[in-house]
Every structure is written in C-alpha cells, then in structure tokens.
Motif scaffolding. Structure first.
Motif, mmCIF file in Angstrom:
data_model
loop_
_atom_site.group_PDB
_atom_site.id
_atom_site.type_symbol
_atom_site.label_atom_id
_atom_site.label_comp_id
_atom_site.label_asym_id
_atom_site.label_seq_id
_atom_site.Cartn_x
_atom_site.Cartn_y
_atom_site.Cartn_z
ATOM 1 N N LEU A 135 9.882 4.245 10.463
ATOM 2 C CA LEU A 135 9.859 4.654 9.060
ATOM 3 C C LEU A 135 11.008 3.936 8.367
ATOM 4 C CD1 LEU A 135 8.426 6.523 7.009
ATOM 5 C CD2 LEU A 135 10.136 8.267 7.558
ATOM 6 N N ASP A 136 10.666 2.909 7.563
ATOM 7 C CA ASP A 136 11.681 2.083 6.903
ATOM 8 C C ASP A 136 12.233 2.830 5.703
ATOM 9 O OD1 ASP A 136 11.155 0.129 8.754
ATOM 10 O OD2 ASP A 136 9.782 -0.981 7.461
ATOM 11 N N TYR A 179 10.870 -5.651 -0.069
ATOM 12 C CA TYR A 179 10.242 -4.624 0.763
ATOM 13 C C TYR A 179 10.355 -3.313 -0.008
ATOM 14 C CZ TYR A 179 8.621 -1.607 4.368
ATOM 15 O OH TYR A 179 7.872 -0.688 5.048
ATOM 16 N N VAL A 180 9.226 -2.631 -0.207
ATOM 17 C CA VAL A 180 9.176 -1.455 -1.071
ATOM 18 C C VAL A 180 8.909 -0.210 -0.240
ATOM 19 C CG1 VAL A 180 8.038 -0.356 -3.029
ATOM 20 C CG2 VAL A 180 8.365 -2.848 -3.012
ATOM 21 N N SER A 181 9.830 0.728 -0.314
ATOM 22 C CA SER A 181 9.681 2.020 0.370
ATOM 23 C C SER A 181 10.473 3.037 -0.443
ATOM 24 C CB SER A 181 10.204 1.920 1.807
ATOM 25 O OG SER A 181 9.863 3.056 2.561
ATOM 26 N N THR A 182 9.801 3.712 -1.374
ATOM 27 C CA THR A 182 10.463 4.589 -2.334
ATOM 28 C C THR A 182 10.689 5.980 -1.750
ATOM 29 O OG1 THR A 182 8.419 5.446 -3.290
ATOM 30 C CG2 THR A 182 9.264 3.351 -4.183
ATOM 31 N N VAL A 241 0.860 -1.180 0.000
ATOM 32 C CA VAL A 241 0.000 0.000 0.000
ATOM 33 C C VAL A 241 0.899 1.235 0.000
ATOM 34 C CG1 VAL A 241 -1.880 -1.181 1.189
ATOM 35 C CG2 VAL A 241 -0.174 0.053 2.538
ATOM 36 N N SER A 242 0.281 2.399 -0.143
ATOM 37 C CA SER A 242 1.044 3.645 -0.176
ATOM 38 C C SER A 242 1.646 3.952 1.190
ATOM 39 C CB SER A 242 0.140 4.803 -0.599
ATOM 40 O OG SER A 242 -0.746 5.146 0.458
ATOM 41 N N GLY A 243 2.569 4.900 1.207
ATOM 42 C CA GLY A 243 3.170 5.313 2.470
ATOM 43 C C GLY A 243 2.150 5.828 3.462
ATOM 44 N N LEU A 244 1.183 6.612 2.995
ATOM 45 C CA LEU A 244 0.154 7.145 3.890
ATOM 46 C C LEU A 244 -0.785 6.054 4.388
ATOM 47 C CD1 LEU A 244 -0.821 10.570 2.282
ATOM 48 C CD2 LEU A 244 0.760 10.116 4.172
ATOM 49 N N ASP A 245 -1.040 5.043 3.566
ATOM 50 C CA ASP A 245 -1.937 3.970 3.977
ATOM 51 C C ASP A 245 -1.286 3.024 4.986
ATOM 52 O OD1 ASP A 245 -4.063 4.867 2.487
ATOM 53 O OD2 ASP A 245 -3.570 3.656 0.717
ATOM 54 N N ARG A 246 -0.024 3.254 5.306
ATOM 55 C CA ARG A 246 0.637 2.490 6.367
ATOM 56 C C ARG A 246 0.491 3.170 7.728
ATOM 57 N NH1 ARG A 246 6.193 0.951 2.886
ATOM 58 N NH2 ARG A 246 5.038 0.589 0.948
ATOM 59 N N LEU A 247 -0.240 4.289 7.782
ATOM 60 C CA LEU A 247 -0.252 5.120 8.988
ATOM 61 C C LEU A 247 -1.588 5.257 9.723
ATOM 62 C CD1 LEU A 247 1.962 8.090 7.726
ATOM 63 C CD2 LEU A 247 2.656 6.194 9.217
ATOM 64 N N PRO A 248 -2.691 4.593 9.333
ATOM 65 C CA PRO A 248 -3.950 4.846 10.039
ATOM 66 C C PRO A 248 -3.885 4.639 11.545
ATOM 67 C CG PRO A 248 -4.383 3.644 8.013
ATOM 68 C CD PRO A 248 -2.889 3.684 8.184
#
Length: 303
Positions: free
Chosen positions: A127-128, A141-144, A108-115
């Motif tokens: 924060l990876d 593992y994807v974190s652009t 999912v997007s970076g923001l969708d990892r934060l709810p």
C-alpha cells in the motif's frame, strides 16, 4: 545480535529494466522461477509484480498474477507471497497543459488496484502511502488520502497484511494516521524506501529519524536502490529492521557483474549472518509479522 531477520526478494518490479539486464524476468513462468530460486537461496518473502508480455513493462493483469502464484505454490518451497498493489497510480501530464494525460498514464481508483489481491488473498500486499514526483519529467505517482483509506479498509476486510510503502516522511506521517484510525491491524508493517527520486534520499541519519517516528510495536524493512542495495541490508538490520534485495531495485551484484535474484538473496543472507543475526524461515516470518491469511490453494498447487 541474536535475532531473526525477514528477508524479502523483490523479483522484477515494473520499471524499464529488461533492456538493461537479461536476468530480469518477464513472463509469469520466469517470474515464478526467480521467486522459487530466491526462496531456495533463503528469501523469507517474495515480492511479486507482473509484466506485459509484449511491452515488458508493468501490468495489472490478474491472470498473470494467478499463474505466478500457482507456480510458486506448486513448487517445493513455501515463501510468504507479497503482491504489489501499487500498479494503477501512474499519471504522466503534459507540462504545458496539465489537464492532458500523456502515454504511460495508468491511473485507477484505490479499489481498482486490488482485483488480484481480492482473488488470490496473498499474505501481504503493498500500500503506497502517498503521492510522489516520480523521477524526472512529468511522471507522478498518485495515492491520495481518500484512496488510501478506502484501499486500507478493503485490505483489512480481506485479512491481508498491508506493507505500508514509505517513500518520504509525509508518507510515514499519513501511514501513522491510518494506524491510529484502526485501519491497519497490529503489528503494522512498514517499508522505508530510500533513494527513489524524488523521495527519501539514501541517508543513514534520515533512516534513524524515520525509525524513531514508527509507532510502538511496528515491524519495518528498509531498502535502497542501485549500488546502495546490498550495503543497505546491513544498515536496515543494524537499525532494528528487516531487509530487502532483488532485481526490482538493483541489477548488479558488484561493479560490472550483473545479478540474479538468487545471487542477490544469497549475498544478503551472508551479510545478515555476518552481523550475527539469522534469516527467518517463511514460517518464522509469518509468526513475526502475525500473518493471518495464506493464499488459497490454486489448481495445480502442491498439497
């Protein structure tokens, strides 16, 4: 060495470890109980993942995080709460057709990892800081950079302290860029993760090189996985950093002896004190790390 060391216990993680040790907590009640036990044993910080109740693998379910935090806050201890925000970065591809995503993908997007971070406002969240070939096979593992900048800006807006997870030197390079861009409030908090295939290997010389690259005023923890976990407590402290143990990264107290989170924490306290340092209380950790926000009181929490 007369200084305070912030000791984190990472209580469960998201890996497929529950079949390897009966002590790995799964339910919110079990995870909270282990976090509380670790705090009683001396942990300054508890690092929380949650798990799916059926598969026992890592989950992003906000309700589980809510219950873990509620139970910790209702207890007789007050550790700093550090919630993972790394779930949602898993991509498993078919090596013969990389456009096909295989089971195990949770991207999912970076923001969708934060709810859960947005709702619970923990004092710290992770924060990876980069993408990684995560072990054997075709698991990434994807974190652009775009995801990271967007996530860092939101975490900063919430007033939560990001713990910058560094799995390799390129991750450290980009984390430093975010610090220079003002996306990370001072003091930046780094976690140098050693031994996770295929990131930074467990090597004291490499640790020293990475510490040398940290920006002025940074606080850092370093940990290693498996049998290197407890010796690395000393390595990290001697390098000027803080320490982390827990069943997320290691299942054994010694050869053939399965660990609990409380036992690993107790052993780490002994190592730190044996070096002439002392373990920070939760409030001392809050001061050292300049934490701004505590999780809001939840229904049922102690007043």
């Amino acid at each position: 060495m007369n200084r305070k060391v912030v000791l984190t216990c990472a209580v469960t993680g998201a890996g497929d470890t529950t079949g390897k040790s009966e002590f790995v907590p799964v339910t919110p009640e079990e995870i909270a109980a282990d976090a509380i036990a670790a705090a009683r044993a001396g942990a300054s910080v508890v690092h929380i993942h949650v798990r799916d109740l059926e598969t026992k693998l890592g989950s992003r379910e906000v309700a589980y995080y809510r219950e873990v935090v509620r139970l910790i806050q209702a207890s007789d201890v007050d550790p700093v709460i550090n919630l993972t925000a790394g779930m949602g970065g898993d991509l498993v591809i078919d090596p013969h057709d990389p456009t096909t995503h295989l089971p195990g993908t949770d991207l999912v997007s970076g923001l969708d990892r934060l709810p859960h971070v947005e709702e619970l406002l923990p004092e710290i969240c992770t924060l990876d800081c980069g993408s990684l070939n995560f072990g054997e096979g075709s698991n990434l593992y994807v974190s652009t950079p775009d995801m990271l900048r967007e996530g860092a800006a939101r975490i900063q807006e919430l007033g939560v302290r990001p713990e910058l997870e560094i799995f390799d030197t390129g991750n450290l390079w980009f984390a430093n860029v975010m610090v220079s861009e003002g996306l990370i409030d001072p003091p930046p908090l780094y976690q140098l993760c050693m031994g996770i295939p295929y990131g930074a290997p467990v090597d004291a010389g490499l640790l020293q090189a990475m510490v040398h690259l940290l920006p002025e005023g940074a606080e850092f923890t370093s940990f290693a996985i498996g049998r290197d976990q407890l010796p690395w407590v000393a390595q990290s402290v001697l390098a000027g950093g803080h320490a982390r143990v827990g069943l997320e990264d290691n299942l054994y107290l010694s050869k053939g002896v399965k660990a609990t989170n409380a036992a690993l924490t107790d052993r780490a306290v002994g190592i730190i004190e044996g070096l002439g340092a002392s373990v920070a209380t939760p409030d001392e950790a809050r001061e050292i790390l300049n934490l701004k926000v505590q999780a809001p009181a939840l229904e049922g929490a102690a007043k």
